[in-house]
Each structure stands twice: as structure tokens, then as C-alpha cells.
Enzyme design. Sequence first.
Site, PDB file in Angstrom:
ATOM      1  N   HIS A   1      29.677  38.964  31.774  1.00 24.37           N
ATOM      2  CA  HIS A   1      28.619  39.845  32.308  1.00 24.37           C
ATOM      3  C   HIS A   1      27.630  40.244  31.209  1.00 24.37           C
ATOM      4  CE1 HIS A   1      31.333  40.605  35.831  1.00 24.37           C
ATOM      5  NE2 HIS A   1      32.253  40.501  34.878  1.00 24.37           N
TER       6      HIS A   1
ATOM      7  N   SER B   1       3.130  32.727  17.402  1.00 22.45           N
ATOM      8  CA  SER B   1       2.207  33.141  18.441  1.00 22.45           C
ATOM      9  C   SER B   1       0.769  33.026  17.946  1.00 22.45           C
ATOM     10  CB  SER B   1       2.530  34.591  18.814  1.00 22.45           C
ATOM     11  OG  SER B   1       1.389  35.237  19.313  1.00 22.45           O
TER      12      SER B   1
ATOM     13  N   LYS C   1       5.559  36.817  15.127  1.00 20.60           N
ATOM     14  CA  LYS C   1       6.480  36.196  16.080  1.00 20.60           C
ATOM     15  C   LYS C   1       7.152  34.931  15.539  1.00 20.60           C
ATOM     16  CE  LYS C   1       7.362  37.245  19.707  1.00 20.60           C
ATOM     17  NZ  LYS C   1       6.700  37.083  20.991  1.00 20.60           N
TER      18      LYS C   1
ATOM     19  N   GLU D   1      13.797  27.381  24.976  1.00 18.03           N
ATOM     20  CA  GLU D   1      13.228  27.735  26.287  1.00 18.03           C
ATOM     21  C   GLU D   1      12.866  26.486  27.081  1.00 18.03           C
ATOM     22  OE1 GLU D   1      10.727  31.636  25.783  1.00 18.03           O
ATOM     23  OE2 GLU D   1      10.572  30.463  23.969  1.00 18.03           O
TER      24      GLU D   1
END
Length: 455
Positions: free
Chosen positions: A154, A275, A281, A288
Site C-alpha cells: 500500500h 527542465s 530539476k 516515465e
Amino acid sequence: MKVWERRFKGRREDPRLEAFNASIREDAFLASAEIASSKAYAKALRRAKVLTAEELSKITSGLAKVIKRIEAGADLGSFEDIHSAVELMLIEEIGETGKKLHTGRSRNEQVVTDERLFLKREIPRLLESLRACQRAVIRLAEEYPDIIMPGYTHLQQAQYVLFSHYIMSIFWPLERAKSRLRDSFQRIDVLPLGTGALAGTTAPLDRKFLAEILGFAAISENSMDAVADRSFILETLSALSLLLLDLSRFAEDFVIFASREFGFLVLDEAIATSSSLMPQKKNPDFFELIRAGAGHLFGHFSRLFITVKGLPSTYNKDLQEDKVPLREGLEDTARILEVFRITLNKIRPNRKEIERKAEPFLVATDLADYLAGKGVPFREAHGVVGEIVGYAEKKRKALNALTLREFRAFHPLIGDDVRAIFDPARSIRLKKTSGSTHPDRVKDQIRKAKTLCLK
Ligand code: ARG
């Protein structure tokens, strides 16, 4: 020009309709398979005495010239599909004899023969990429044999596990993918050629001979089934969808673990991006995109599945739409597997952060086992530890910061030896079952994995 153009009197002139009907843009990737199956077909025609030895050799060398032209980038745009392209180019090369190659043959059987040949070439390549990923997984697990991390359920800290055990959990889905691909390979390895359009052919072709020279293990048993079936593509795409579904889980783990909140993984600059606006970043774009791969593959699977659903028996033109899912499904998977392997080679765990973030209550289950070991029934022990955890939470104390007195207030059988329970290394050594996170069992697992990644 079309292979069937003399069927109609008037030439159809509307190029928009020709373009709509054509599949050459999508099926040119089958060129080498089309040449191989055509060469084999010519040999079978020779055996059936439809061709003379001289005609066979003309056709064979003509086909060799055709593939050279295609590989040199010949413009195929004016042909309807790859089957017509090869046949018409062959006639251009060798004249009238070329017209004999199509005796008894239909594009309905050619297309599935070529697709099966294509898969028979590509699946072994995917298996090799899967083995390469497996080797990268083992390398990573072996590089960090003793880091202990919190395992999650979880997405909440649950119990201690070895980092290497977690990493090895990537190995087995890759093994299942190999097994699924090998399994579907057996059903792909069946030759449809010699089926004609749907009913069989009048030329007495030796189909076993055809299967032998094209390297197929078996021949299809029913000509109508042979031209209708696309489940061999669907089950491959399904196996690939499941593989990428598994990879998406690990990619998601890595995205989470690379966040500042977790800090479990150091994102090597080689596998990070930044970024255009926020200079600080360091983004995990590769993970991803790997995570997005499952969507690609399921898209290919469902596109073909829905196209096939509701068709009546044997060949229907809708089936022409199987090319994009087939080719892209295989290409996307190969690309994603390669990137996954490269990123695995660059993953570095941050031991300090992992250890810092692990909460002492990760041993709560061990504490219950400890009481059970002293004769307290497990359900009762579980309840006692639940109360202890609730108490510690209320007091804002870590579980291992409680005094012996505090512990004993919950159960008199708790003794000074309770301290040892908070040692993470001890916690993982308490696991006894095979397949568990016990360091020796992880070693067994890696030993077995090493033999499997060679196969
Ligand atoms: N281009 C077609 C396909 O990919 C080949 C088979 C065409 N057959 C036919 N009867 N029109 O499915």
C-alpha cells in the site's frame, strides 16, 4: 499497376481510393519474408512440375534482384501491397516466367506466411534482449548484496527486505515474458502456405517440403482457419503488453524512489533530464517513458483485437490493418527493453537515505513472532504489538525508543532480549522460507537466475 487490374474493364482513376485501399506503406517491412516465401513457393511449384528447372532458376535469381532493388530503396509507392510489389517487380525483371509464380497462390496466405516468418525472426531477438535485461538485474543485485530497505505494501512501510531481493523481483517477470513468448512461438511456427485463398490449391504442392525449406515446425491443418487466424499476433502482443505492464511497475517504483521525499536512488546524470524552466530539476523521464510503454502495447493489442472482433470467417480486408500493431508492437518493445537495460546499469541506491528512512516499526511483525515464540498465541501477540505501536505513536516515540518497562506494561513475557529485534539484519535472517529475503535464500535465487538467463 495492380495484380488484379484486368478484372475490371474501366481503369479506376481516383488516386484517393487507390491510396485508401493500399497497404504498401504499412507492409513494406515484410519484404524479406515475402522474398523468402516466394523462393520457397517456386521450389514447391518445381516439385509439383508446374515450373521447369530453368524457370525455377530464372525466378530465383529474379527474386534476388528484386530484394536488392528494394533494399537499395526502390520506390514501392505505386504498388498496392508488398505481395503485388514483389510479383510485379519480378515480372519486370524476368518477363513472362515471372507470371507463373502466383500459380495457385493467394495474398491471403502470403500475408500470414510473411507475418509468421517475421515473428519467427523477431521473437528470438526479443528473447535475447530479455536475457540481457536479466543479466543487468543480476549484476545490480550482486553489486549491493547487503543494503536493507523498507519493503512496502500500500506504499506504506511494511517489513525489512534486502535491496538485492527487491531488485531480483524484476528478474522473474522477465522470465515469465520469455516463457510466454516461447509458448506463442510454438503456435506461430505453423506454415499456412499452400492454402490458396481459403480452400486449398489445385497445384499438387508438397506442403511439408515447403515447411521444411522455410523452417516451420508444422503445417496448418485447415485452409480456412489458416487465412482467418490472427491470434498468433494477438497472443504475442498480449505477452508483450504483460511484460510492459510489469516494467511499468518497476519504472513507477524508480520514479518514486528517485524523488527527494524518498531519496533511495541517485539519478545518474546519464539517465536524468532537466527542465526548460526550472534549472534545479533532475527528472526521471526515462522511467516515465518506460512506464508509458504499457499503454503503447496495450493500444496495439486492443486495436487489433477490436479489428478482428466481429469478422466473419476467413480473409476480410479489415485484417490488412494488422500490420501497424504487429510491427510497432515489436519495435516499441525492443526499444523499451533496450532503454530499460541501459537505465538498470546506471541505477545507484543511496544506502544512507534508505537506512535513515526505514522506521523501527518495520519489525512490529517480528515482535509479534517474538511473543508467539514465548508461547503467546499469534493473534494475541499481534494485538499486544498493535497496542504497543499505538502507544508509541501517541507518545511520539520510535518503537525502539521505548523502555523495557514500557514494553513490559503491555506483556510480562517481554524481556531484555527484545532489543535484538530492532536489528534489521536479524529481521531479514528470521525469514526461513525459500524465495524469502533471507540473504542465503537471495543467494539461492541469484544462483538459479544465473542459469535461467543463459537460456
Ligand atoms: N494487403 C493485404 C493484407 O495485408 C493482402 C491480402 C489481400 N487479399 C485480398 N484478397 N485482397 O491483408
